[in-house]
Design an enzyme around this catalytic site. Structure first.
Site, PDB file in Angstrom:
ATOM      1  CB  SER A  56      40.745   2.184  16.374  1.00  0.00           C
ATOM      2  OG  SER A  56      40.666   2.571  17.720  1.00  0.00           O
ATOM      3  CG  HIS A  76      45.430   2.049  17.803  1.00  0.00           C
ATOM      4  ND1 HIS A  76      45.281   0.831  17.192  1.00  0.00           N
ATOM      5  CD2 HIS A  76      44.317   2.225  18.562  1.00  0.00           C
ATOM      6  CE1 HIS A  76      44.145   0.289  17.558  1.00  0.00           C
ATOM      7  NE2 HIS A  76      43.540   1.115  18.388  1.00  0.00           N
ATOM      8  CD  GLU A  80      47.974  -1.451  15.629  1.00  0.00           C
ATOM      9  OE1 GLU A  80      48.033  -2.509  14.987  1.00  0.00           O
ATOM     10  OE2 GLU A  80      46.998  -0.679  15.560  1.00  0.00           O
ATOM     11  CG  ASN A 131      41.361  -2.521  15.471  1.00  0.00           C
ATOM     12  OD1 ASN A 131      41.225  -3.457  16.254  1.00  0.00           O
ATOM     13  ND2 ASN A 131      41.343  -1.264  15.869  1.00  0.00           N
TER      14      ASN A 131
END
Length: 676
Positions: free
Chosen positions: A401, A422, A434, A472
């Site tokens: 992540s 991801h 991702e 993130n």
């Protein structure tokens, strides 16, 4: 645009506008001319309308919505079809959606193949059916069924369409369109939808509005759809059609429709890799390996199994492996109970799974996805082992992540074969992936990663390497400021309410409770250096312990926690802070504007290919309200000057590391959009 074929006394008109037979200006003009010509041809007794290729028509050409109207309108074409003295039959295969279904509704009779799908999904674009759908559909299927189709936007299958009166007959695939022509030949008079009456089932509209109030409370299009459908009962059809077109015109130029169209095109743009040609080769992927049978590893595996791919899943202990496999089966069976899967699908998916403790079992996999916890040393050790056993040409992916794909790839002798995939939790449900492009990732590895994600029903977005990638990384300033404002005087309820009022499914603190307050915690209950440390030391790890920033009941319903209020007060006092009132405006600036600012930095650094890719990440990974288009589109709509001024107003409170993104500063000064 169209083809015509005369079969003795039946004129077959075929919409031929690949790939989806969109009803653009050229098609509409050609259809209008063909219908007019057919009226003057004495040899033609019946007209049959169908689509070329794999479907009838997917509806309007959406690119025309932002352009001035040109040529013959779709309502005018449909009116001409409905007025035809010669019967007109719609023969539907594949899909008839939006304007495509409205075209069929204007025909006098409708046939469909058993596998056809019919729907009016305009609400998903922030509009309503604007070519008669809200007036003609209730006349065929009744108020209740019409409301459900139009307000939800969900299609119905051909069998349901036949049962509700939307189609008149089903035609076998093998006989289509020959059987359709034979059916058309026996018709001798038009059956016009406009001549039918809508049954005014007392209370249907009121009950529907009450049942769907929460779902549609902030959305313009569903409300307009209900108003238009109501008109089908209360007004003559011509007045109802006029109201429908008025509502359509108001919606199509509105903020929500613009945002939803942006989201539609953004999703399609995200699949394109800007610096690679579309014909870049892909590596064949038939067998997938997954390392880790925990929540993420199991969820990732479920996607591939449902897509019909063999999966080998590896764990370190038998207990962990058994738990992971049992959870996968339980999740599948829960879906089967809800009717989303059949029992046969569940058993077939599980039959494709090979659980094992043998790491070497990954040797013949075409793609291996590592899904263990976020620890760089552990991941590098795994990739070094993979490098030694994986076959040449295998793609090695990490589900990390936050961590650097480049550093992970450095543990191998084949960094060109390494990328990030991801997935977002729960991985078997969330659409976003991702696809992280390392410095050495080969072109065919990247294109294969994108294709693999699409093949299992995901929405892939390319990201380059940085801490947290796109989503993130943007989450960090939001969370940091949420924590800080708790100590300054805001309550968890206020911070989260600002976000849910905005349209998010939950606020930042509710999201932390859902994910786990203990994520990233050092696990030392005697070391209390932050609010997170204090909550975790008190056993408040979030929903899983029924206590986090909120208390949770058996149904996971949150309520304010006096214990958390005391913990926050204690930290505030020790820090020597005086509690102050915090406005909603400050919460917006410090949690939402800071995300936009971080997004602008991501663009400046070429981490994301385009601003709309950032929007797709937040739409599909974090629940950003679709009718607001994504954070970068939203920022452009409210004005980049508004964002930059809001950030400047609270800059001294946002954090010591805050800096305005150069791209945002430049674009706001120029009045432009946050794109490149």
């Amino acid at each position: 645009m169209i083809e015509t074929k005369l079969h003795q006394d039946v004129l077959e008109i075929i919409i031929s506008n690949a790939p989806v037979n969109a009803l653009g200006a050229g098609v509409r003009s050609a259809l209008s001319q063909a219908i007019e010509t057919a009226q003057a041809d004495d040899q033609v007794k019946v007209i049959l309308l169908r689509g070329a290729g794999k479907l009838f028509s997917a509806g309007a050409d959406i690119t025309e919505f932002d352009q001035p109207p040109t040529g013959c309108t779709l309502p005018a074409v449909i009116d001409a079809i409905e007025a035809s003295p010669k019967p007109v039959v719609a023969a539907i295969h594949g899909t008839a959606l939006g304007g495509g279904l409205e075209l069929a509704l204007g025909c006098h009779y409708r046939l469909a193949t058993p596998t056809a799908k019919l729907g009016l999904p305009e609400v998903s674009l922030g509009i309503l059916p604007g070519a008669g759908g809200t007036q003609r559909l209730p006349r065929l299927v009744g108020l209740d069924a019409a409301l459900n189709m139009i307000v939800s936007g969900s299609p119905v299958d051909a069998t349901s369409a036949l049962a509700m009166g939307l189609v008149d007959r089903l035609v076998d695939e093998e006989d289509f369109p020959t059987a359709a022509i034979a059916y058309a030949r026996i018709l001798d008079a038009p059956g016009r939808t406009r001549d039918k009456q809508v049954a005014d089932d007392a209370g249907v509209l009121e009950r529907f509005a009450a049942a769907n109030a929460r779902r549609i409370r902030s959305l313009d299009a569903p409300k307009a759809c209900m108003t238009a459908v109501k008109a089908s009962v209360e007004l003559p059809i011509d007045e109802g059609l006029a109201l429908e077109r008025k509502l359509f015109a108001e919606l199509v130029g509105g903020a929500q429709a613009k945002a939803l169209r942006h989201a539609f095109f953004a999703e399609r743009a995200a699949g394109k890799i800007a610096d690679l040609p579309a014909d870049t080769p892909r590596r064949p992927i038939a067998k997938v390996g997954v390392i880790g049978a925990g929540t993420m590893g199991g969820g990732i595996s479920m996607n591939f199994l449902l897509a019909g791919m063999d999966v080998t899943i590896v764990e370190m202990t038998q207990d962990a492996l058994d738990r992971g496999v049992a959870l996968m089966r339980a999740n599948y069976e829960a879906s089967a109970k809800k009717g989303r899967l059949t029992r046969e699908q569940v058993e077939h998916a599980m039959s494709l799974l090979t659980p094992t403790l043998a790491f070497d079992a990954l040797a013949d996999c075409d793609l291996v996805i590592e899904a263990v916890y976020e620890n760089m040393e552990v991941k590098k050790e795994i990739f070094a082992r993979l490098d030694a056993i994986a076959k040449p040409g295998a793609i090695l992916a990490s589900n990390t992540s936050y961590l650097s794909i480049d550093e992970i790839a450095s543990a191998t002798k084949r960094p060109a074969d390494v990328l990030g995939l991801h997935f977002f939790s729960p991985a078997n449900i969330m659409k976003l992936v991702e696809v992280v492009r390392g410095a050495a990732t080969a072109d065919d590895v990247l294109t294969t990663g994108m294709q693999v994600a699409r093949s299992i029903g995901k929405v892939p977005v390319v990201a380059r390497v940085c801490y947290g990638f796109i989503g993130n990384r943007m989450l960090i300033p939001r969370q940091d400021n949420a924590y800080a404002m708790l100590l300054e005087g805001a309550t968890p309820e206020q911070i989260d309410r600002v976000h849910t009022d905005f349209g998010m499914p939950m606020g930042p603190l509710q999201m932390i409770d859902l994910a786990g307050v203990d994520i990233g915690w050092h696990r030392d209950t005697d070391r209390i250096e932050s609010l997170q440390d204090a909550l975790c030391a008190a056993g408040r790890w979030g929903q899983k312990t029924k206590a986090g920033f909120y208390n949770y009941d058996e149904n996971r319903k949150p309520s304010p926690s006096p214990v958390v209020a005391e913990i926050i007060d204690g930290f505030r006092n020790r820090a020597g802070l005086k509690r102050r009132d915090i406005s909603d405006d400050e919460i917006v600036a410090r949690t939402l504007y800071t995300m936009v600012n971080e997004g602008a930095k991501i663009l400046d650094e070429n981490i994301a290919q385009r601003a709309s890719d950032i929007d797709v990440v937040w739409l599909h990974g974090y629940g950003w309200p679709r009718h607001k288009g994504g954070p970068m589109f939203w920022a452009d709509q409210i004005g980049l000057t508004t964002v930059s001024e809001g950030l400047a107003r609270y800059a001294d409170r946002i954090g010591d590391g805050f800096s305005m993104a150069p791209l945002l500063a430049r674009q706001s000064a120029d009045g432009g959009a946050p794109d490149k």
